[in-house]
Design an enzyme around this catalytic site. Structure first.
Site, PDB file in Angstrom:
ATOM      1  N   LYS A  13      -1.458   7.722  -0.769  1.00 33.13           N
ATOM      2  CA  LYS A  13      -0.593   7.641   0.420  1.00 33.13           C
ATOM      3  C   LYS A  13       0.616   6.738   0.166  1.00 33.13           C
ATOM      4  O   LYS A  13       1.740   7.090   0.496  1.00 33.13           O
ATOM      5  CB  LYS A  13      -1.372   7.099   1.640  1.00 33.13           C
TER       6      LYS A  13
ATOM      7  N   ARG B 180      -6.104   3.342  11.909  1.00 35.86           N
ATOM      8  CA  ARG B 180      -7.255   3.414  11.014  1.00 35.86           C
ATOM      9  C   ARG B 180      -8.558   3.516  11.792  1.00 35.86           C
ATOM     10  O   ARG B 180      -9.626   3.345  11.226  1.00 35.86           O
ATOM     11  CB  ARG B 180      -7.283   2.135  10.173  1.00 35.86           C
TER      12      ARG B 180
ATOM     13  N   ARG C 243      -5.656   0.020 -10.662  1.00 35.16           N
ATOM     14  CA  ARG C 243      -4.351   0.004  -9.996  1.00 35.16           C
ATOM     15  C   ARG C 243      -3.690  -1.374 -10.148  1.00 35.16           C
ATOM     16  O   ARG C 243      -4.317  -2.401  -9.979  1.00 35.16           O
ATOM     17  CB  ARG C 243      -4.551   0.314  -8.515  1.00 35.16           C
TER      18      ARG C 243
ATOM     19  N   ARG D  20     -14.550  -0.641   1.321  1.00 32.71           N
ATOM     20  CA  ARG D  20     -13.388   0.000   1.962  1.00 32.71           C
ATOM     21  C   ARG D  20     -13.643   1.487   2.189  1.00 32.71           C
ATOM     22  O   ARG D  20     -13.184   2.053   3.183  1.00 32.71           O
ATOM     23  CB  ARG D  20     -12.131  -0.220   1.104  1.00 32.71           C
TER      24      ARG D  20
ATOM     25  N   ARG E 164      -4.254  -6.296  -6.792  1.00 34.08           N
ATOM     26  CA  ARG E 164      -4.568  -6.729  -5.436  1.00 34.08           C
ATOM     27  C   ARG E 164      -5.942  -7.383  -5.397  1.00 34.08           C
ATOM     28  O   ARG E 164      -6.865  -6.936  -6.068  1.00 34.08           O
ATOM     29  CB  ARG E 164      -4.568  -5.511  -4.506  1.00 34.08           C
TER      30      ARG E 164
HETATM   31  P1  AMP Z   1      -4.317  -0.905   2.359  1.00 27.22           P
HETATM   32  O1  AMP Z   1      -3.204  -1.611   1.652  1.00 27.22           O
HETATM   33  O2  AMP Z   1      -3.820   0.154   3.292  1.00 27.22           O
HETATM   34  O3  AMP Z   1      -5.362  -0.391   1.408  1.00 27.22           O
HETATM   35  O4  AMP Z   1      -5.034  -2.008   3.284  1.00 27.22           O
HETATM   36  C1  AMP Z   1      -5.649  -3.133   2.717  1.00 27.22           C
HETATM   37  C2  AMP Z   1      -6.526  -3.818   3.741  1.00 27.22           C
HETATM   38  O5  AMP Z   1      -5.716  -4.284   4.823  1.00 27.22           O
HETATM   39  C3  AMP Z   1      -7.589  -2.930   4.383  1.00 27.22           C
HETATM   40  O6  AMP Z   1      -8.772  -2.839   3.607  1.00 27.22           O
HETATM   41  C4  AMP Z   1      -7.815  -3.678   5.709  1.00 27.22           C
HETATM   42  O7  AMP Z   1      -8.623  -4.818   5.511  1.00 27.22           O
HETATM   43  C5  AMP Z   1      -6.411  -4.171   6.051  1.00 27.22           C
HETATM   44  N1  AMP Z   1      -5.696  -3.188   6.888  1.00 27.22           N
HETATM   45  C6  AMP Z   1      -4.626  -2.413   6.546  1.00 27.22           C
HETATM   46  N2  AMP Z   1      -4.235  -1.652   7.572  1.00 27.22           N
HETATM   47  C7  AMP Z   1      -5.069  -1.927   8.597  1.00 27.22           C
HETATM   48  C8  AMP Z   1      -5.211  -1.453   9.926  1.00 27.22           C
HETATM   49  N3  AMP Z   1      -4.410  -0.491  10.399  1.00 27.22           N
HETATM   50  N4  AMP Z   1      -6.197  -1.992  10.693  1.00 27.22           N
HETATM   51  C9  AMP Z   1      -7.009  -2.953  10.246  1.00 27.22           C
HETATM   52  N5  AMP Z   1      -6.957  -3.427   8.999  1.00 27.22           N
HETATM   53  C10 AMP Z   1      -5.998  -2.933   8.168  1.00 27.22           C
END
Ligand code: AMP
Length: 217
Positions: A15, A90, A132, A176, A165
């Site tokens: 994404k 989410r 990654r 996740r 990360r």
């Molecule tokens: P991502 O970079 O999209 O993989 O997000 C990394 C982490 O950020 C996720 O595993 C969540 O802990 C937190 N996170 C990102 N977006 C959201 C969201 N919309 N709601 C809650 N937690 C989020």
């Protein structure tokens, strides 16, 4: 017409990579809650401290924190002509919050709203996650197993040292995925019923997936 896209798909389904490319050619603003939360963590703000404890466990950050961040972001001028949401909503609760926010900010706009579902088998995605790396300077994302970098460990675009990360490890990645299936996947059905879901085949090279994406937006 104002274009609003919502990207939905499992962690590491591409994404972020695809949204960056799409934002470049369309001028739509890339709004990525994961990156905004990582910035809050790095700034050691109160919200950032709370967010970190959930992100480290692969869980969703409390909805009030995310809702505040996203509302502020989408209300800014640079989102006026449209945006691509990457990582929000989410959960069904967040989808409801988004409905309310969009109703407010789009009062006088005609909007073309689509949800793009990244359809991909999840078997190899944990492997993608642990390999990654991202560039802290320009935000580019690389896979150190499948991509040949010009300089080992350095960004191909700006030669900055790449970083991993904190949540891109096997244990957190597995958590996740559980979070995704329990809380995020129900959005697919919700948006499908509304008639705004478009599914794309997200397995393939970055260019192949991008072609699939361009056809549907
Ligand atoms: P991502 O970079 O999209 O993989 O997000 C990394 C982490 O950020 C996720 O595993 C969540 O802990 C937190 N996170 C990102 N977006 C959201 C969201 N919309 N709601 C809650 N937690 C989020």
């Amino acid at each position: 017409m104002k274009k609003e896209l919502i990207m939905v798909g499992p962690p590491a389904s591409g994404k972020g990579t695809q949204t960056k490319k799409l934002a470049e050619i369309t001028g739509l603003k890339h709004v990525d809650t994961g990156s905004m939360l990582r910035e809050a963590v790095a700034s050691e703000s109160e919200a950032g401290k709370i967010a970190k404890s959930f992100m480290d466990k692969g869980q969703l950050v409390p909805v009030d924190i995310v809702a505040r961040i996203i509302k502020e972001r989408l209300s800014k001028d640079d989102c006026k002509n449209g945006f691509i949401l990457d990582g929000f909503p989410r959960s069904l609760e967040q989808a409801e919050i988004l409905d309310k926010i969009l109703k407010e900010i789009d009062e006088n706009n005609e909007v073309d709203l689509k949800v793009i579902y990244f359809d991909i088998p999840v078997d190899n995605l944990v492997d993608r996650i642990v390999n990654r790396r991202s560039c802290p300077n320009c935000g580019a994302i690389f896979n150190i197993k499948t991509m040949k970098l010009k300089n080992d460990g350095k960004c191909d675009n700006c030669n900055t040292e790449l970083v991993q990360r904190a949540d891109d490890n096997e244990t957190t990645a597995k958590s996740r995925f559980n979070t995704y299936f329990e809380q995020t996947a129900p959005l697919i059905d919700l948006y499908n019923k509304r008639g705004i879901l478009v599914k794309i085949k997200a397995l393939g090279t970055i260019e192949e997936v991008f072609e699939n994406l361009k056809v549907v937006i």
